[in-house]
Design an enzyme around this catalytic site. Structure first.
Site, PDB file in Angstrom:
ATOM      1  N   ASP A 194      26.853 -33.159  75.789  1.00 12.36           N
ATOM      2  CA  ASP A 194      26.672 -31.769  76.223  1.00 12.36           C
ATOM      3  C   ASP A 194      27.633 -30.805  75.536  1.00 12.36           C
ATOM      4  O   ASP A 194      28.020 -29.776  76.101  1.00 12.36           O
ATOM      5  CB  ASP A 194      26.825 -31.648  77.748  1.00 12.36           C
ATOM      6  N   LYS A 221      25.201 -29.531  71.083  1.00 12.38           N
ATOM      7  CA  LYS A 221      24.586 -30.048  69.848  1.00 12.38           C
ATOM      8  C   LYS A 221      23.255 -29.352  69.562  1.00 12.38           C
ATOM      9  O   LYS A 221      22.950 -29.030  68.423  1.00 12.38           O
ATOM     10  CB  LYS A 221      24.355 -31.566  69.975  1.00 12.38           C
ATOM     11  N   GLY A 264      19.681 -33.948  76.894  1.00 17.08           N
ATOM     12  CA  GLY A 264      19.126 -32.631  77.208  1.00 17.08           C
ATOM     13  C   GLY A 264      19.802 -31.657  76.271  1.00 17.08           C
ATOM     14  O   GLY A 264      20.986 -31.376  76.422  1.00 17.08           O
ATOM     15  N   HIS A 265      19.080 -31.215  75.252  1.00 23.95           N
ATOM     16  CA  HIS A 265      19.665 -30.349  74.218  1.00 23.95           C
ATOM     17  C   HIS A 265      19.086 -28.941  74.356  1.00 23.95           C
ATOM     18  O   HIS A 265      17.873 -28.751  74.247  1.00 23.95           O
ATOM     19  CB  HIS A 265      19.375 -30.920  72.826  1.00 23.95           C
ATOM     20  N   GLN A 306      24.017 -37.631  73.112  1.00 24.29           N
ATOM     21  CA  GLN A 306      25.223 -38.055  73.857  1.00 24.29           C
ATOM     22  C   GLN A 306      26.470 -37.703  73.034  1.00 24.29           C
ATOM     23  O   GLN A 306      26.434 -36.748  72.291  1.00 24.29           O
ATOM     24  CB  GLN A 306      25.151 -39.551  74.209  1.00 24.29           C
TER      25      GLN A 306
HETATM   26  P1  GDP Z   1      23.919 -30.709  74.123  1.00 27.89           P
HETATM   27  O1  GDP Z   1      23.442 -31.810  74.987  1.00 27.89           O
HETATM   28  O2  GDP Z   1      25.105 -31.107  73.313  1.00 27.89           O
HETATM   29  O3  GDP Z   1      22.837 -30.106  73.264  1.00 27.89           O
HETATM   30  O4  GDP Z   1      24.434 -29.562  75.103  1.00 27.89           O
HETATM   31  P2  GDP Z   1      23.652 -29.012  76.407  1.00 27.89           P
HETATM   32  O5  GDP Z   1      22.490 -28.216  75.972  1.00 27.89           O
HETATM   33  O6  GDP Z   1      23.421 -30.115  77.363  1.00 27.89           O
HETATM   34  O7  GDP Z   1      24.798 -28.111  77.053  1.00 27.89           O
HETATM   35  C1  GDP Z   1      25.381 -27.061  76.378  1.00 27.89           C
HETATM   36  C2  GDP Z   1      25.155 -25.790  77.198  1.00 27.89           C
HETATM   37  O8  GDP Z   1      26.033 -24.785  76.728  1.00 27.89           O
HETATM   38  C3  GDP Z   1      23.772 -25.205  77.050  1.00 27.89           C
HETATM   39  O9  GDP Z   1      23.428 -24.569  78.245  1.00 27.89           O
HETATM   40  C4  GDP Z   1      23.930 -24.181  75.930  1.00 27.89           C
HETATM   41  O10 GDP Z   1      22.964 -23.139  75.997  1.00 27.89           O
HETATM   42  C5  GDP Z   1      25.312 -23.669  76.224  1.00 27.89           C
HETATM   43  N1  GDP Z   1      26.086 -23.221  75.050  1.00 27.89           N
HETATM   44  C6  GDP Z   1      26.152 -23.760  73.814  1.00 27.89           C
HETATM   45  N2  GDP Z   1      27.086 -23.123  73.073  1.00 27.89           N
HETATM   46  C7  GDP Z   1      27.624 -22.171  73.872  1.00 27.89           C
HETATM   47  C8  GDP Z   1      28.670 -21.226  73.699  1.00 27.89           C
HETATM   48  O11 GDP Z   1      29.313 -21.125  72.666  1.00 27.89           O
HETATM   49  N3  GDP Z   1      28.961 -20.432  74.769  1.00 27.89           N
HETATM   50  C9  GDP Z   1      28.296 -20.521  75.939  1.00 27.89           C
HETATM   51  N4  GDP Z   1      28.653 -19.711  76.925  1.00 27.89           N
HETATM   52  N5  GDP Z   1      27.306 -21.403  76.137  1.00 27.89           N
HETATM   53  C10 GDP Z   1      26.990 -22.231  75.118  1.00 27.89           C
HETATM   54  P1  IMO Z   2      23.276 -35.154  75.615  1.00 28.48           P
HETATM   55  O1  IMO Z   2      22.530 -35.649  74.400  1.00 28.48           O
HETATM   56  C1  IMO Z   2      26.031 -36.140  78.841  1.00 28.48           C
HETATM   57  C2  IMO Z   2      25.722 -40.183  80.514  1.00 28.48           C
HETATM   58  C3  IMO Z   2      25.212 -40.336  81.929  1.00 28.48           C
HETATM   59  C4  IMO Z   2      25.984 -41.576  82.352  1.00 28.48           C
HETATM   60  C5  IMO Z   2      25.996 -42.407  81.088  1.00 28.48           C
HETATM   61  C6  IMO Z   2      24.942 -43.483  81.045  1.00 28.48           C
HETATM   62  O2  IMO Z   2      22.558 -34.082  76.358  1.00 28.48           O
HETATM   63  O3  IMO Z   2      24.690 -34.812  75.271  1.00 28.48           O
HETATM   64  P2  IMO Z   2      22.315 -43.415  80.645  1.00 28.48           P
HETATM   65  O4  IMO Z   2      21.232 -42.771  81.430  1.00 28.48           O
HETATM   66  O5  IMO Z   2      22.373 -42.996  79.225  1.00 28.48           O
HETATM   67  O6  IMO Z   2      22.299 -44.906  80.773  1.00 28.48           O
HETATM   68  O7  IMO Z   2      23.682 -42.935  81.376  1.00 28.48           O
HETATM   69  O8  IMO Z   2      25.821 -41.504  80.020  1.00 28.48           O
HETATM   70  N1  IMO Z   2      24.829 -39.434  79.601  1.00 28.48           N
HETATM   71  C7  IMO Z   2      25.073 -38.190  79.171  1.00 28.48           C
HETATM   72  N2  IMO Z   2      26.065 -37.339  79.469  1.00 28.48           N
HETATM   73  N3  IMO Z   2      25.099 -35.804  77.934  1.00 28.48           N
HETATM   74  C8  IMO Z   2      24.112 -36.664  77.598  1.00 28.48           C
HETATM   75  O9  IMO Z   2      23.242 -36.416  76.603  1.00 28.48           O
HETATM   76  C9  IMO Z   2      24.041 -37.908  78.253  1.00 28.48           C
HETATM   77  N4  IMO Z   2      23.206 -38.965  78.184  1.00 28.48           N
HETATM   78  C10 IMO Z   2      23.708 -39.897  79.009  1.00 28.48           C
HETATM   79  O10 IMO Z   2      25.521 -39.211  82.702  1.00 28.48           O
HETATM   80  O11 IMO Z   2      27.314 -41.215  82.650  1.00 28.48           O
HETATM   81 MG    MG Z   3      22.985 -32.187  77.007  1.00 26.97          MG
END
Ligand code: GDP
Ligand code: IMO
Ligand code: MG
Length: 423
Positions: free
Chosen positions: A12, A15, A39-40, A222
């Site tokens: 998270d 990415k 979840g990207h 991840q």
């Molecule tokens: P990922 O799994 O690495 O793609 O990250 P996620 O999408 O799960 O979580 C990142 C969250 O931060 C999302 O809601 C993005 O829209 C938000 N985000 C990404 N970059 C920034 C930033 O620079 N500032 C803020 N405020 N939000 C950001």
């Molecule tokens: P993105 O790509 C954050 C965590 C779960 C749990 C562990 C194992 O959005 O960054 P799993 O279901 O993979 O067997 O769970 O890994 N986890 C993540 N945490 N971002 C993710 O993906 C994750 N995918 C799995 O919360 O701790």
């Molecule tokens: Mg994510």
């Protein structure tokens, strides 16, 4: 130029946003591991898209998006993602390619994930998407692959073989009624038909694209510390989230990779269980969670928050060969009086300067912090580095110096335009 992008923390990191931006310069975007545990998020003109299986480059017309052999695919989720994208007017025809070698998440994987988690004394906090059980079958050589869905006879045999053993485990170990062969067979052969237009030998196509000098962008899911080998085991996911996974999960050789970008948040988050040395206390944790909107993009669970940890990101730089860092969510640190950066772990009188392998040390160590000055509210929401407050620029410099990689991009908001490129 082939680039691998990985998360440098516990996932998270942002990415999705960075992949979307980099896709402009890419011809191919490739997911190579994980599944819909990811979840990207990509935000374009205030519209939010969350991708679980589709590569985050899919919003760019004309770019080829691949799901490599290393990914585990829940066909129902993928088909739903494709159809909701089509509903928003974005076509995937001819530019979405799914490897026939990718493994398929079956209904019993999802239930097994939940039942195993319920039974565990030390819970992992999985996403319950069936990821671990699906990879376990892959390694155990009884998994079902995308290509098997196209061969009714072989699929029937494999499914029957799996259910024979699994239904017994469901009944005896978990007191669960188990699964009906006929229903799954019908449903998954139907999935196979629907996925057929997208199934294509991704590994050979990527090799050919590489020979032709195309730019390939690999989208890690991840993060480094959820890696099955190098993460905080057993509180990890079941795939190779580090850069090496891009080769085994796509079929493109290490010799073809040119650059590794590590995405790190300006602080740290973790969702699920497991040690987290720099985790905030309850009150400040809640404050930062609200400030950073730190709720899971896949499960909606609240994310745990903590300070930036140089030991972790330095280790991620080494493990992945990170050449550049994209630092996200710098804006969320706006308005804090003082910011702490973890520079070491203290455990039984000893100071660790690098990330320990022993989970007990990681769990029980006390972080050693360097406190740096914060900066006024809303002051990072700028377009150029020179317009950032001096304290914020010092923070970036401090991180660069202590993790051993340069910061090439700073993100200051979720939108595409809220990005500062550094030379
Ligand atoms: P990922 O799994 O690495 O793609 O990250 P996620 O999408 O799960 O979580 C990142 C969250 O931060 C999302 O809601 C993005 O829209 C938000 N985000 C990404 N970059 C920034 C930033 O620079 N500032 C803020 N405020 N939000 C950001
Ligand atoms: P993105 O790509 C954050 C965590 C779960 C749990 C562990 C194992 O959005 O960054 P799993 O279901 O993979 O067997 O769970 O890994 N986890 C993540 N945490 N971002 C993710 O993906 C994750 N995918 C799995 O919360 O701790
Ligand atoms: Mg994510």
């Amino acid at each position: 130029m082939n680039t691998v992008l990985v998360g440098a923390q516990w996932g998270d990191e942002g990415k999705g946003k960075i992949i979307d931006i980099l896709t402009e310069h890419a011809d191919f975007v490739v997911r190579y591991q994980g599944g819909n545990n990811a979840g990207h998020t990509v935000v374009v003109k205030d519209k939010k898209y969350i991708f679980h299986l589709l590569p985050s480059g899919i919003l760019h017309p004309g770019k080829i998006c691949c799901i490599g052999n290393g990914v585990v695919i829940d066909p129902a989720v993928l088909l739903e993602e494709i159809s909701s994208l089509i509903d928003t007017g974005i076509s995937v025809k001819g530019r979405l390619k799914i490897s026939p070698l990718a493994h398929v998440i079956m209904p019993y994987h999802k239930i097994l994930d939940q039942l195993k988690e319920d039974k565990r004394a030390n819970k992992i906090g999985t996403t319950n998407r069936g990821i671990g059980p699906c990879y376990a079958d892959k390694i155990n050589r009884c998994g079902i692959r995308v290509v098997d869905l196209l061969n009714p006879k072989l699929f029937a045999y494999k499914l029957e073989d799996n259910l024979k053993e699994k239904n017994e485990i469901f009944k005896k170990v978990y007191h669960h009624p188990g699964f009906s062969y006929a229903q799954i067979r019908r449903q998954y052969l139907e999935f196979g038909k629907k996925l057929t237009p997208f199934i294509s030998p991704v590994h050979t196509e990527l090799q050919e694209a590489n020979r032709c000098g195309k730019n390939i962008l690999f989208e890690g899911a991840q993060g480094t510390f959820l890696d099955i080998d190098f993460g905080t085991y057993p509180f990890v996911t079941s795939s190779s989230t580090t850069a090496g996974g891009a080769c085994t999960g796509s079929g493109l050789s290490p010799a073809a990779m040119n650059k590794v970008i590590g995405v790190a948040k300006a602080y740290t988050t973790r969702v699920g269980e497991g040690p987290f040395p720099t985790e905030f206390d309850l009150t400040f944790g809640k404050f930062m969670r609200e400030k950073g909107k730190e709720f899971g993009a896949t499960t909606g669970r609240p994310r745990r928050c903590g300070w930036f940890d140089c030991l972790m990101v330095k280790e991620a730089v080494a493990l992945n060969g990170i050449t550049e860092i994209a630092l996200t969510k710098m804006d969320i640190l706006d308005g804090l009086k003082e910011i702490s950066v973890c520079m070491g772990y203290k455990y039984k009188g000893k100071i660790f300067k690098s990330f320990p392998a022993d989970l007990t040390v990681i769990k029980e160590a006390k972080p050693v912090y360097k406190k740096v000055a914060g900066w006024p509210g809303k002051s990072c929401r700028v377009n150029q580095l020179k317009d950032m407050p001096m304290q914020a620029r010092s923070y970036l410099k401090y991180i660069e110096d202590n993790v051993g990689a340069r910061i090439s991009l700073v993100s200051v908001g979720s939108g595409r335009e809220e990005t500062i490129f550094l030379d």
